[in-house]
Write a protein that holds these residues in place. Structure first.
Motif, PDB file in Angstrom:
ATOM      1  N   PRO A   1     -41.034 111.630  91.219  1.00 30.90           N
ATOM      2  CA  PRO A   1     -40.016 112.682  91.180  1.00 30.90           C
ATOM      3  C   PRO A   1     -39.280 112.840  89.855  1.00 30.90           C
ATOM      4  O   PRO A   1     -38.632 113.844  89.620  1.00 30.90           O
ATOM      5  N   GLY A   2     -39.316 111.821  88.994  1.00 31.22           N
ATOM      6  CA  GLY A   2     -38.570 111.882  87.745  1.00 31.22           C
ATOM      7  C   GLY A   2     -37.160 111.346  87.902  1.00 31.22           C
ATOM      8  O   GLY A   2     -36.758 110.421  87.218  1.00 31.22           O
ATOM      9  N   LEU A   3     -36.383 111.944  88.804  1.00 28.17           N
ATOM     10  CA  LEU A   3     -35.008 111.520  89.074  1.00 28.17           C
ATOM     11  C   LEU A   3     -34.809 111.357  90.575  1.00 28.17           C
ATOM     12  O   LEU A   3     -35.435 112.064  91.362  1.00 28.17           O
ATOM     13  N   VAL A   4     -33.921 110.442  90.953  1.00 25.14           N
ATOM     14  CA  VAL A   4     -33.554 110.282  92.358  1.00 25.14           C
ATOM     15  C   VAL A   4     -32.039 110.111  92.461  1.00 25.14           C
ATOM     16  O   VAL A   4     -31.378 109.678  91.522  1.00 25.14           O
ATOM     17  N   TYR A   5     -31.509 110.468  93.620  1.00 28.62           N
ATOM     18  CA  TYR A   5     -30.115 110.214  93.961  1.00 28.62           C
ATOM     19  C   TYR A   5     -30.126 108.934  94.782  1.00 28.62           C
ATOM     20  O   TYR A   5     -30.271 108.968  95.995  1.00 28.62           O
TER      21      TYR A   5
ATOM     22  N   ILE B   1     -13.332 118.196  92.578  1.00 27.51           N
ATOM     23  CA  ILE B   1     -14.251 117.502  91.666  1.00 27.51           C
ATOM     24  C   ILE B   1     -15.098 116.551  92.491  1.00 27.51           C
ATOM     25  O   ILE B   1     -14.588 115.806  93.330  1.00 27.51           O
ATOM     26  N   VAL B   2     -16.399 116.597  92.260  1.00 30.72           N
ATOM     27  CA  VAL B   2     -17.360 115.744  92.952  1.00 30.72           C
ATOM     28  C   VAL B   2     -18.145 114.973  91.899  1.00 30.72           C
ATOM     29  O   VAL B   2     -18.555 115.535  90.887  1.00 30.72           O
ATOM     30  N   TRP B   3     -18.372 113.683  92.160  1.00 27.75           N
ATOM     31  CA  TRP B   3     -19.137 112.831  91.257  1.00 27.75           C
ATOM     32  C   TRP B   3     -20.440 112.429  91.939  1.00 27.75           C
ATOM     33  O   TRP B   3     -20.431 112.034  93.107  1.00 27.75           O
ATOM     34  N   HIS B   4     -21.546 112.521  91.228  1.00 32.39           N
ATOM     35  CA  HIS B   4     -22.848 112.066  91.718  1.00 32.39           C
ATOM     36  C   HIS B   4     -23.555 111.296  90.607  1.00 32.39           C
ATOM     37  O   HIS B   4     -23.251 111.476  89.425  1.00 32.39           O
ATOM     38  N   THR B   5     -24.497 110.454  90.994  1.00 33.39           N
ATOM     39  CA  THR B   5     -25.252 109.653  90.038  1.00 33.39           C
ATOM     40  C   THR B   5     -26.740 109.901  90.251  1.00 33.39           C
ATOM     41  O   THR B   5     -27.213 109.905  91.387  1.00 33.39           O
ATOM     42  N   ILE B   6     -27.439 110.117  89.144  1.00 32.97           N
ATOM     43  CA  ILE B   6     -28.891 110.246  89.208  1.00 32.97           C
ATOM     44  C   ILE B   6     -29.509 109.077  88.464  1.00 32.97           C
ATOM     45  O   ILE B   6     -28.953 108.569  87.497  1.00 32.97           O
ATOM     46  N   THR B   7     -30.660 108.648  88.976  1.00 32.89           N
ATOM     47  CA  THR B   7     -31.370 107.518  88.394  1.00 32.89           C
ATOM     48  C   THR B   7     -32.738 107.983  87.924  1.00 32.89           C
ATOM     49  O   THR B   7     -33.465 108.642  88.668  1.00 32.89           O
ATOM     50  N   ASN B   8     -33.063 107.613  86.697  1.00 39.21           N
ATOM     51  CA  ASN B   8     -34.354 107.969  86.110  1.00 39.21           C
ATOM     52  C   ASN B   8     -35.430 107.013  86.628  1.00 39.21           C
ATOM     53  O   ASN B   8     -35.347 105.805  86.421  1.00 39.21           O
ATOM     54  N   VAL B   9     -36.423 107.560  87.314  1.00 37.64           N
ATOM     55  CA  VAL B   9     -37.573 106.775  87.777  1.00 37.64           C
ATOM     56  C   VAL B   9     -38.854 107.306  87.146  1.00 37.64           C
ATOM     57  O   VAL B   9     -39.950 106.946  87.554  1.00 37.64           O
ATOM     58  N   GLY B  10     -38.678 108.173  86.143  1.00 45.28           N
ATOM     59  CA  GLY B  10     -39.816 108.758  85.428  1.00 45.28           C
ATOM     60  C   GLY B  10     -39.981 108.097  84.070  1.00 45.28           C
ATOM     61  O   GLY B  10     -39.663 106.912  83.892  1.00 45.28           O
ATOM     62  N   PRO B  11     -40.469 108.860  83.094  1.00 42.80           N
ATOM     63  CA  PRO B  11     -40.646 108.310  81.749  1.00 42.80           C
ATOM     64  C   PRO B  11     -39.342 107.748  81.185  1.00 42.80           C
ATOM     65  O   PRO B  11     -38.272 108.306  81.413  1.00 42.80           O
ATOM     66  N   VAL B  12     -39.445 106.641  80.447  1.00 39.79           N
ATOM     67  CA  VAL B  12     -38.264 105.980  79.896  1.00 39.79           C
ATOM     68  C   VAL B  12     -37.511 106.909  78.952  1.00 39.79           C
ATOM     69  O   VAL B  12     -36.288 106.984  78.984  1.00 39.79           O
ATOM     70  N   GLU B  13     -38.228 107.631  78.107  1.00 40.12           N
ATOM     71  CA  GLU B  13     -37.624 108.589  77.183  1.00 40.12           C
ATOM     72  C   GLU B  13     -37.650 109.961  77.846  1.00 40.12           C
ATOM     73  O   GLU B  13     -38.722 110.550  78.000  1.00 40.12           O
ATOM     74  N   ALA B  14     -36.489 110.456  78.250  1.00 40.17           N
ATOM     75  CA  ALA B  14     -36.450 111.747  78.940  1.00 40.17           C
ATOM     76  C   ALA B  14     -35.096 112.404  78.743  1.00 40.17           C
ATOM     77  O   ALA B  14     -34.082 111.731  78.579  1.00 40.17           O
ATOM     78  N   SER B  15     -35.115 113.728  78.760  1.00 39.83           N
ATOM     79  CA  SER B  15     -33.891 114.506  78.670  1.00 39.83           C
ATOM     80  C   SER B  15     -33.953 115.611  79.714  1.00 39.83           C
ATOM     81  O   SER B  15     -34.979 116.279  79.857  1.00 39.83           O
ATOM     82  N   TYR B  16     -32.856 115.793  80.442  1.00 40.90           N
ATOM     83  CA  TYR B  16     -32.785 116.788  81.510  1.00 40.90           C
ATOM     84  C   TYR B  16     -31.607 117.719  81.270  1.00 40.90           C
ATOM     85  O   TYR B  16     -30.536 117.284  80.849  1.00 40.90           O
ATOM     86  N   THR B  17     -31.804 118.976  81.599  1.00 39.14           N
ATOM     87  CA  THR B  17     -30.761 119.989  81.495  1.00 39.14           C
ATOM     88  C   THR B  17     -30.414 120.472  82.895  1.00 39.14           C
ATOM     89  O   THR B  17     -31.305 120.690  83.716  1.00 39.14           O
ATOM     90  N   SER B  18     -29.125 120.668  83.146  1.00 38.76           N
ATOM     91  CA  SER B  18     -28.714 121.159  84.457  1.00 38.76           C
ATOM     92  C   SER B  18     -28.811 122.687  84.493  1.00 38.76           C
ATOM     93  O   SER B  18     -28.488 123.364  83.532  1.00 38.76           O
ATOM     94  N   VAL B  19     -29.279 123.177  85.618  1.00 38.76           N
ATOM     95  CA  VAL B  19     -29.307 124.612  85.888  1.00 38.76           C
ATOM     96  C   VAL B  19     -28.606 124.767  87.233  1.00 38.76           C
ATOM     97  O   VAL B  19     -29.099 124.268  88.248  1.00 38.76           O
TER      98      VAL B  19
END
Length: 171
Positions: A31-35, A78-96
């Motif tokens: 998936p790349g990222l997980v909650y 205000i809501v706080w959430h955390t995402i965890t990278n389970v994909g490639p070590v070097e990665a950049s994500y943009t929010s839409v």
């Protein structure tokens, strides 16, 4: 073709009816990222729903599920959430983000990056602001984290604006 709700004839389905979307088994294994969430958090959530704990409102808003529900937006939440990278070590994500109708939504940071030797998890802040002072029904939106290549992780958002707590929801 419009999906219809099961229990109500001629009602278009919404995220309450069909959930977060369709599952793609091939992409689910990468998936790349997980909650991610510790199982102990589910116990605390369960105790909050039973009324066994105090101070649960903020906790329930910030429960790190792959969906966000704000049931009583008066002005700003205000809501706080955390995402965890389970994909490639070097990665950049943009929010839409697709803000629910009648709601302004901001995501900070709007770009997250993961690097070798860095943290695998990032906490981000979502700010919801009511654009209209109305007693409303539930409106829907989404938040997607995309690396613009292989990964796109989308979660549903549901918000209900309210003026007063005692006004019944008739929608």
């Amino acid at each position: 073709m419009l999906i219809q709700a099961d229990a109500v004839p001629r009602k278009p389905a919404d995220p309450f009816d069909f959930g977060g979307g369709h599952m793609n088994p091939g992409r689910a294994v990468d998936p790349g990222l997980v909650y991610d969430m510790d199982p102990k958090e589910y116990n605390k959530f369960f105790n909050c729903t039973l009324g066994l704990l105090d101070g649960c409102e903020s906790y329930q808003l910030n429960l790190n599920l792959p969906s966000i529900a704000v049931p009583d937006l008066k002005n700003r939440v205000i809501v706080w959430h955390t995402i965890t990278n389970v994909g490639p070590v070097e990665a950049s994500y943009t929010s839409v983000d697709e803000a629910p109708a009648g709601v302004a939504l901001s995501v900070e940071p709007s770009i997250i990056s993961f690097t070798t030797g860095g943290s695998r998890s990032v906490t981000f802040k979502l700010t919801f602001m009511a654009k209209q002072r109305v007693q409303g029904g539930y409106t829907f939106g989404s938040l997607t984290w995309s690396d613009q290549k292989s990964y796109s992780v989308r979660i549903p958002i549901v918000v209900r604006t309210v003026i007063e707590d005692f006004v019944a929801d008739t929608s």
